[in-house]
Write an enzyme that holds these catalytic residues in place. Sequence first.
Site, PDB file in Angstrom:
ATOM      1  N   TYR A  18       0.804  -1.235   0.000  1.00 57.15           N
ATOM      2  CA  TYR A  18       0.000   0.000   0.000  1.00 57.15           C
ATOM      3  C   TYR A  18       0.835   1.283   0.000  1.00 57.15           C
ATOM      4  CZ  TYR A  18      -0.339  -0.316   5.294  1.00 57.15           C
ATOM      5  OH  TYR A  18      -0.130  -0.406   6.631  1.00 57.15           O
ATOM      6  N   GLU A  19       0.181   2.386  -0.199  1.00 60.38           N
ATOM      7  CA  GLU A  19       0.846   3.687  -0.419  1.00 60.38           C
ATOM      8  C   GLU A  19       1.803   3.629  -1.607  1.00 60.38           C
ATOM      9  OE1 GLU A  19      -0.213   6.177   1.029  1.00 60.38           O
ATOM     10  OE2 GLU A  19      -1.274   5.212   2.680  1.00 60.38           O
ATOM     11  N   GLY A  20       1.419   2.910  -2.642  1.00 60.44           N
ATOM     12  CA  GLY A  20       2.282   2.744  -3.806  1.00 60.44           C
ATOM     13  C   GLY A  20       3.107   1.486  -3.654  1.00 60.44           C
TER      14      GLY A  20
END
Lengths: 598, 598
Positions: free
Chosen positions: A440-442
Site C-alpha cells: 500500500y501507499e504505492g
Amino acid sequence: MPVYSAPVDDTLFLLNDVFGFEKYSNLPRFGEATPDLVEAILREGAKFCEEQVQPLNRVGDSQGCTRHEDGSVSTPDGFKAVYHAYSEGGWGGLSIPEELGGQGLPQILTNILNEYLCSANMAFAMYPGLTAGAMAALMMHASEEAQKIYIPKMASGEWTGTMNLTEPHCGTDLGLLRTKAVPNGDGTYKISGTKIFISAGEHDMAENIVHLVLARIEGAPAGTKGISLFLVPKFKVDADGNLGDANGVSCGSIEEKMGIHGNSTCVMNYDSSEGVLVGEEHKGLRAMFTMMNEARLGVGIQGLSQSEVAYQNAVTYARERLQGRSLTGAKAPEKAADPIIVHPDVRRVLMSIRSFNEAARALTIWAGLHGDISHVAEDEAQKQASEDVMALLTPVIKGVLTDKGFDNAVMAQQMYGGHGYIAEWGMEQFVRDARIAMIYEGANGIQALDLVGRKLPANGGRAVQAFFKEVHKFLKEHEESEEFASFMKPLRKGLEDLQAASMWLMQNGMKNPDNAGAASTDYMHLMGLVALGYMWGRIAVTAKAQIKAGANGKAEWLDNKLTLGKFFMERTMPETSAHLARISSGCDTMMSLEADAF
Amino acid sequence: MPVYSAPVDDTLFLLNDVFGFEKYSNLPRFGEATPDLVEAILREGAKFCEEQVQPLNRVGDSQGCTRHEDGSVSTPDGFKAVYHAYSEGGWGGLSIPEELGGQGLPQILTNILNEYLCSANMAFAMYPGLTAGAMAALMMHASEEAQKIYIPKMASGEWTGTMNLTEPHCGTDLGLLRTKAVPNGDGTYKISGTKIFISAGEHDMAENIVHLVLARIEGAPAGTKGISLFLVPKFKVDADGNLGDANGVSCGSIEEKMGIHGNSTCVMNYDSSEGVLVGEEHKGLRAMFTMMNEARLGVGIQGLSQSEVAYQNAVTYARERLQGRSLTGAKAPEKAADPIIVHPDVRRVLMSIRSFNEAARALTIWAGLHGDISHVAEDEAQKQASEDVMALLTPVIKGVLTDKGFDNAVMAQQMYGGHGYIAEWGMEQFVRDARIAMIYEGANGIQALDLVGRKLPANGGRAVQAFFKEVHKFLKEHEESEEFASFMKPLRKGLEDLQAASMWLMQNGMKNPDNAGAASTDYMHLMGLVALGYMWGRIAVTAKAQIKAGANGKAEWLDNKLTLGKFFMERTMPETSAHLARISSGCDTMMSLEADAF
C-alpha cells in the site's frame, strides 16, 4: 505470548549522539524539544505502547473487525478503550501546531513513536496513522476555515481520517478513476462512487470520520489532470464543528485479507455525499501526494517496526529453546540441550535482522530530521537541501524498509521451527501484517520507478549528487584510519557500485526508458544498502568517539554496536555488486519475450 | 478464481529431451515406462489435478479441518470425494512394486505428478504425500509380513500414513523425545505419549491411518541412540488386514496455523496404543531418515509447486490488468491503459520466477532420475554415483526450492497490488501455504547443516567432487562455442565461486566447526544456484540442438526457453559472488557477541 520492548535507548543514541538533535534547537518547533522533554515523551510513549497497545495485537488479529447489517463496524475487543487512552494522552496532536490544538513539537517525535506503536500493534497504529496523513494534507491544502474546524478534532482523536484513492479498476493509475463530484452551487459538491481498500474506513472508535476522497468533477478533463480532492465527513459538520446528519457515506463490506485484521479495510460507498474541495479544482493528485509522501515514510517505518518486534521475539525464543548442542561442544552441559542461540546459523539470522533494524532506524530518524528541517528552516539553502534528502529517500525508505522488514519477519519466524507457523506464538502474524507494507501507499515497484524516473533526474540530479557528496565526504574523513577500515571499505565499495549504476542509468535510461524500468527495483535496493551502510558508518564513528571519551558506563553496549555494524558490512553490503550486475544487464532480454510467451 | 495448468510439455521436454529418459529403458521398472505411456499418464494426471483437485484449493483454505468433540476430524467439503477419485485412479500406487499392489513404474513419475498435485492443492496433496513417505519407510525397514499387510492398503488409498516425530519440547533434536514404548512380551509394544504437528494425523477420508511413531523403549539409552520406530495403526489390524478395535490413538486438537488449512495438523495422543517395531530396536532414526529423505525431495517439489501456480496466476493478471502506459509509449492505445505486462519491472519479476521454476523443475527431475537409478541400477558404480547425487542434492533441493519458492510466491502476489492481499484472489494463500515448506521435514537451516556437515565431507568429498567434475566437463564441452557464451560464462563464474567456497570451508571448517555453521545457508544457496545454472546450461544445449535440427514446429517455444535461460544467467547467477563474500567472512563476528547482547 509475543513480547515487545520499545528501543528507547537506541533511539536516543541515534537522535542525540549520532545526529545531534540539539544542534537544531535554534529552529522553530525544535527549541521546545529539550533533551529531557524528548526522553520523557519517548519513555512515556514506549510504556503506553508496551503496556496497553501490544496486548491487543493478537486479539486484533484473531477477532478482526465486524461489519453489522446496518453498515456499522466494530473493532476488536479493547481497541476502543485503548484508542481513547491514546487520544487522552495527547499522542495524536504531538506534532500538530499549537494553534490547531496540538503540542507543536517536531514531527520526528511522532515518527519515532509511530515505530513503537506499529511494533506493538500495526493494525491499531493505522487508525491514528491515517488520521495524521489526512491532517498533513489538510494543513497543506485545505482552507484556513476547514483547518480550524477539522484539525483540532482530529488532533484530539475525537475524529479520525482516511484516504480514498483506489477503485476496483484503478490503483496505481489514478487517471482511470470514476468517482463523480457534482457542484451543488454553494461551494459544496455531491460525491458519488465506490472506493476499495479504505483502511480505517468505518469503525466504532471515533465520533466522526473525515474521508479525503479523490473524485472527478463533472466535465473535468480525462486522466490525472481532471482529479480533485474532497473532504467528505461521515457526519456533516457545521461551521462550529458540531455534528449533523449522516452524509450518505457507508461501508459496503470489509475485505477478508491476509493480515492487519484489527484494521477495518472497507469498501466505501459514497451516495451523493456532501464534500468540500481541498485545494484547487483538478489538482487533487498534488494534494494527495503530500499526504502520500508523509505516509510513505510512515509505511517504511511500519516495515522496520515488524522487523523489530519479530526480532525481539526470535531472540527471546533463541535464548530459551533448548535443542541440540553447539558444534564446538556443549555450552550448557547441565541442561538437556543448549539454547539454539549457540548456533552460528541462528546468530547469522538474528544479527542480519538486528543490524538491518538499527541502521534502518537511523535512516528513518535521519530522514525525519530532514523532513522537519525542510518544513521549518528559515535558511533557503538548508531548507532545499533537506527537501532534497527527503524527496530522494522517501521511495528508498518505503521500498527497502518494507521489503526487508518483511523478509526479516519471515527469517525471525523461521527461528521458531514449526511453532513459527502456529498462530498462538504470534510470529506468523508479524509476517502477514508486514506483507501489506510492501503493497500500500504505492507498491514497491512504483517506489522504485518514482526513484529512478522522478527523484534521480529532478533538478538535474541535484539530490542524488548531494547524497553522493555527503557519503564521499564522510568516507574521506574516516577511510584513512585503520580503526574504521571494516566500515569504510565496504561503504566505499557500495558507493562505487551505486555511482556506477547511476552512470549506467544516465547513459542507458535516456536512450531507452525501459532500461530505467528494468533497473529500478535493483537500483532502489542498491541505494538502500548504501544509505544503510552510511548509517552504520555514522554510528560507528559516534560509538568509537564515545568509547574513547570514557563511554560513560556504556562501553559494552557501544562495543556490541560496533560488532553488529561490522556484521552488516561483512554480510549485507556484498549484495551491492549483484545489484549492479543485474542493473547493467539492461532490459533487452526481458523485453524480447512476447506477452503471450510468458 | 485462481487458475492452474500443469506444465506437461515442459516436463516431457526435460524428461525425454534434456535428460534422455529412454536411455534408461534397460533398467528394471524403466522398461515398461515407454514414452507413450509416460505421456499418457502425465496428461491424465494433469487433467485430474486441474479439473478435480485445484477447484478445492480455496475452499480447503477457507473452511479448514474441523475436530469434533469425539476427536474425529472432518476435511473440507469435497476433499473426501476427490481423494476417493484419486485412489480409484490408482495414483497412490503408481510407483509401488506390483507385488505390493502398485503399478511398479519409476518413482520419478510420482514425483512429477506430485508437483502438479501440490500446485493444484498443496494441503490436499499432503494426505497421499505422507502416505507415500510412510510406504517408503515400511518398504525399506518393515518386516515382509508387515509390508504385505499394510502397503497394498496404502497404495490403494484405503489407508493413509503419517510421520510422528515432533513433541512439544523436541523438534530438530529428536534425542530429547519422551514418547514411551513398553514391550507386551508378544513382539508388540504399548506406545504412550504426545506428538505435535502431525500432518494428516486424523481425518475422514480413509478407513485406517497408519502412524509411524518414534518412541523410546523402556530402558533404552538416552539421546538419539535409544529411539525406535513403531507402526501404530488407528484401528488394530489382523494378519489378513482386517480392521479391529480402536487402538488408543486420538487427535487432541487441530493446530490453528498460517496456511495449509485443508490439511489436518494434529496433536496426537497415544495412550497405550499397540505398536509393532519397524526395523531394529534403537535404530528408529535411521528408518525415519529414509522416510525423511524421500520426503525432503517432495517438500522441495512443494516449494516449486507454489512458485509455479503463483506464477501462472500472476501472468494471467499481468496480461489482463490495465493500468498506466508503457514507458516507451502506449502499447494498447485502443484501451484505457496498457496491460501491466508491458512494464519492464513486471516482466523482471515474472521472468525471475519462471526462469527459476523451469530450472528447478529440471533439477527435481534430474535428481529424481538419479533416485530411481540408485534404487534399480545393477551396475554398482552407476548405483553409487546416483546415490551420491541424490544425497548431495536432497538438502539443496529442499532448502533452495522452498526458500525461493516462497520468495517467488511473494513476488507473484506483489503483481496484484492490493488485490494480492485479499483472500478471494487466492494469491495470499499460495504465500501462506508455501511458507510451511521452509520449515517442515527439517527447517532449512538444518538442511544447510546437513549439506556442509554431512553431505560434503561424506566419503572424502566424493559426491561434491563428482558434481564439480560433471559441471566442469559440461563447461569444457560448450564454453568454447560463442553461441553458448551467455550461458557458459556465468555458469563458469558460479562454479568458480562454489569451488572457492568449498575450499574455504575445507580449510576453515575443520579448524573451527562454527565457520561451517556460519557458512552453511549461504553455501546451500550457492550450490543451488550452480545446480540451477547447470540445468539451464543443459536446457540451452538441448534447445539449440533441436532448433538446428528443424525444431519440429517448436522453434518459437525453444527460442523463448533460451531467452528465459539467458535472463536467469544475467539476473540470478550474479548472486553467487555475494554468497562467496559472506561465506569467506567467517564466524568470528557473529560468535563474538554474548547471548545476552542480542
